[in-house]
Every structure is written in C-alpha cells, then in structure tokens.
Design a protein around this motif. Sequence first.
Motif, PDB file in Angstrom:
ATOM      1  N   ASP A   1      -1.796 -11.702   4.839  1.00 36.04           N
ATOM      2  CA  ASP A   1      -1.045 -12.066   6.037  1.00 36.04           C
ATOM      3  C   ASP A   1      -0.299 -10.873   6.618  1.00 36.04           C
ATOM      4  O   ASP A   1      -0.072 -10.812   7.834  1.00 36.04           O
ATOM      5  CB  ASP A   1      -0.040 -13.172   5.716  1.00 36.04           C
ATOM      6  N   ALA A   2       0.121  -9.958   5.763  1.00 31.37           N
ATOM      7  CA  ALA A   2       0.824  -8.765   6.224  1.00 31.37           C
ATOM      8  C   ALA A   2       0.687  -7.663   5.186  1.00 31.37           C
ATOM      9  O   ALA A   2       0.427  -7.924   4.007  1.00 31.37           O
ATOM     10  CB  ALA A   2       2.299  -9.068   6.479  1.00 31.37           C
ATOM     11  N   VAL A   3       0.874  -6.439   5.653  1.00 30.70           N
ATOM     12  CA  VAL A   3       0.824  -5.265   4.781  1.00 30.70           C
ATOM     13  C   VAL A   3       2.205  -4.627   4.750  1.00 30.70           C
ATOM     14  O   VAL A   3       2.859  -4.485   5.790  1.00 30.70           O
ATOM     15  CB  VAL A   3      -0.218  -4.254   5.290  1.00 30.70           C
TER      16      VAL A   3
ATOM     17  N   VAL B   1       0.875  -1.174   0.000  1.00 31.51           N
ATOM     18  CA  VAL B   1       0.000   0.000   0.000  1.00 31.51           C
ATOM     19  C   VAL B   1       0.913   1.225   0.000  1.00 31.51           C
ATOM     20  O   VAL B   1       1.907   1.264   0.735  1.00 31.51           O
ATOM     21  CB  VAL B   1      -0.960   0.002   1.215  1.00 31.51           C
ATOM     22  N   PRO B   2       0.635   2.238  -0.843  1.00 32.72           N
ATOM     23  CA  PRO B   2       1.522   3.403  -0.917  1.00 32.72           C
ATOM     24  C   PRO B   2       1.528   4.192   0.386  1.00 32.72           C
ATOM     25  O   PRO B   2       0.474   4.428   1.000  1.00 32.72           O
ATOM     26  CB  PRO B   2       0.912   4.238  -2.050  1.00 32.72           C
ATOM     27  N   ALA B   3       2.694   4.642   0.814  1.00 32.17           N
ATOM     28  CA  ALA B   3       2.804   5.404   2.059  1.00 32.17           C
ATOM     29  C   ALA B   3       2.163   6.779   1.951  1.00 32.17           C
ATOM     30  O   ALA B   3       1.841   7.384   2.976  1.00 32.17           O
ATOM     31  CB  ALA B   3       4.273   5.537   2.455  1.00 32.17           C
TER      32      ALA B   3
ATOM     33  N   GLY C   1       0.123   5.054  16.600  1.00 32.08           N
ATOM     34  CA  GLY C   1      -1.150   4.558  17.109  1.00 32.08           C
ATOM     35  C   GLY C   1      -1.417   3.102  16.803  1.00 32.08           C
ATOM     36  O   GLY C   1      -2.531   2.608  17.044  1.00 32.08           O
ATOM     37  N   GLN C   2      -0.414   2.389  16.266  1.00 32.71           N
ATOM     38  CA  GLN C   2      -0.617   0.996  15.857  1.00 32.71           C
ATOM     39  C   GLN C   2      -0.001   0.019  16.854  1.00 32.71           C
ATOM     40  O   GLN C   2       0.952   0.349  17.558  1.00 32.71           O
ATOM     41  CB  GLN C   2      -0.007   0.764  14.475  1.00 32.71           C
TER      42      GLN C   2
ATOM     43  N   PHE D   1      -4.690   2.626   4.284  1.00 34.10           N
ATOM     44  CA  PHE D   1      -4.017   1.739   5.232  1.00 34.10           C
ATOM     45  C   PHE D   1      -5.006   0.784   5.897  1.00 34.10           C
ATOM     46  O   PHE D   1      -4.756  -0.423   5.998  1.00 34.10           O
ATOM     47  CB  PHE D   1      -3.285   2.546   6.302  1.00 34.10           C
ATOM     48  N   ALA D   2      -6.113   1.318   6.378  1.00 31.19           N
ATOM     49  CA  ALA D   2      -7.082   0.482   7.101  1.00 31.19           C
ATOM     50  C   ALA D   2      -7.662  -0.592   6.179  1.00 31.19           C
ATOM     51  O   ALA D   2      -7.837  -1.751   6.594  1.00 31.19           O
ATOM     52  CB  ALA D   2      -8.194   1.344   7.679  1.00 31.19           C
TER      53      ALA D   2
END
Length: 277
Positions: A29-31, A12-14, A57-58, A20-21
């Motif tokens: 399995d992972a982002v 996913v582009p920063a 916040g993660q 993101f959500a």
Amino acid sequence: MNINTLQTLLFVPANRPERFAKALSSGADAVIIDLEDAVPPAEKDAARSTLAHWLTGQPPASVLVRINGTDTPWFNQDAALCRADAVAAIVVPKAEDPDALTELANASDKPLLPFIESARALALLNDIATANGVARLLFGQLDMALDLAMDYPPPAGEPQDQTPFLPIRSQLVATSRAHELAAPLDAVYTAFNDDEGLQNYVREGAKLGFGGVLLVHPRQVAPATQALAPTQAQINWADKVMAANEQTNGAVVAVNEHMVDSPVVARARRILQHNRH
C-alpha cells in the motif's frame, strides 16, 4: 494517499536507490524509504542527498520517509527533506517527546507516524497520540524488546513467540481508538522467507485490532495482504449474520447457535466492507 487506510507498508533503505522502483511496484500500500536503521552513519548524508534528488521526479504524496530521531545530528536535515511534495508522511523513530513531534508537524506540514519502541514512549503514549500532526502509531518491537531487556528475538529457526508483547500491542490499539486515530500498524516480522509464520503473525495482530503491518522485504507483501483479507469462512458467516438481521429487522437472533445482536452485526458489516475493498 490516505494514511488512515494503509495496511501494508514496505521499508526500503535510502542508500539503495536501485531498489526504490521494485519496492513501489511490489503491491504494498505504501513504501517507507528509510534513512534511519537501514543506513550506516557514514552513509546518511549521501543517502539523504540521493533521496532528495530522486524525490524531485516523483508524484506528490508517493512515499513515506523514516527520518533519524529528534536527538540525532541528522534530524534537522532529514526533516527539511520531508517538505518535498513527494513525501506523504514522516515516520519518526524512537518517539519519546510529544513537543518535538508537534514542532516537526508544524514545520513540515506533514502527518506523522511515530514509532513506539521504548518504556518511556509507553509512559507518554497518550501525549504522543494526541500530539499535533500524529496520524497513526507504529510498533517497534525489536527496540522495545531491547529497551525492556526481553529475551527476544529468538535464535533463527525458533518460533517468534508474541505472548510477552500482548499487553503492549493491546495498549497501542486501545490508545489509538481512545484518541480516534486510525488503527496502529504492527511491527515487522523479520523472517522474510517464512510465509506461514508471517501470516500467523499478521492474523494475530488483526485479532488484537492492528490495522496493518510493516514489512521488510517485497516477498512479504503478497502473504501479508492475503492474511489481512477476510477468509471465506468469515465472509460466509458475515453473510449469514446480515441475512438473519434483515429477516428479524434488527432483533436479537441466533446464527449457528450463537446469539447475534448489534455489535455482532456491526462486525459482520465490517468484514463485508473490507472484502469489497
């Protein structure tokens, strides 16, 4: 997050934090939040700042981050960002310097997933695989094709023939195994609306020994996950093999007119373990 068992990793582009959500809820399995190819140079600093704020916040070890290369002006700040607790591992593009990988691992205390995407990386593959902190290898097919002046990718709508990449892909698998790394992750399949093509590609990678695949769109997660799971025919075959092995107490036996000995039994056991997982 166990880096060694990940099978589907979604980019996913920063610079698109509103995605993101959705990426995290995609079932992958992972982002991998991408600061490199997905972000134009003029937006890299702002994207890093936005990502740094979001990471606070993660939960711990919740995402991976692809930084910019070790030879770019953004590398040091990207590497510093990855010390955040929410970063589970660092994806390193265009890896060609084993010493730089070791320095990054020591400074960040995070596992590294280096991209193999150049002839130089192939020449140094053993050194890259054994560099301190390296957990798994990733295949960067598009950059590799560019570096080797290969006729790839084909025009839109034409089949994405993987035959020219077979020696390289097998080299990644064999080197990973030789150095006791988890199986490497296969390159992205760029046609994100082609479920059948994606599944054929993923299954071919699994036949070669890849442990999973990189994805570029949330809609790829479900078909890729399905392609990585054992088929019912494989499960049925594995059940027959294990039953025959139990009946003969490990002696060589025939199943469906094929000889079954210890490597075949081990393969059947792996299929069933994967199915239970």
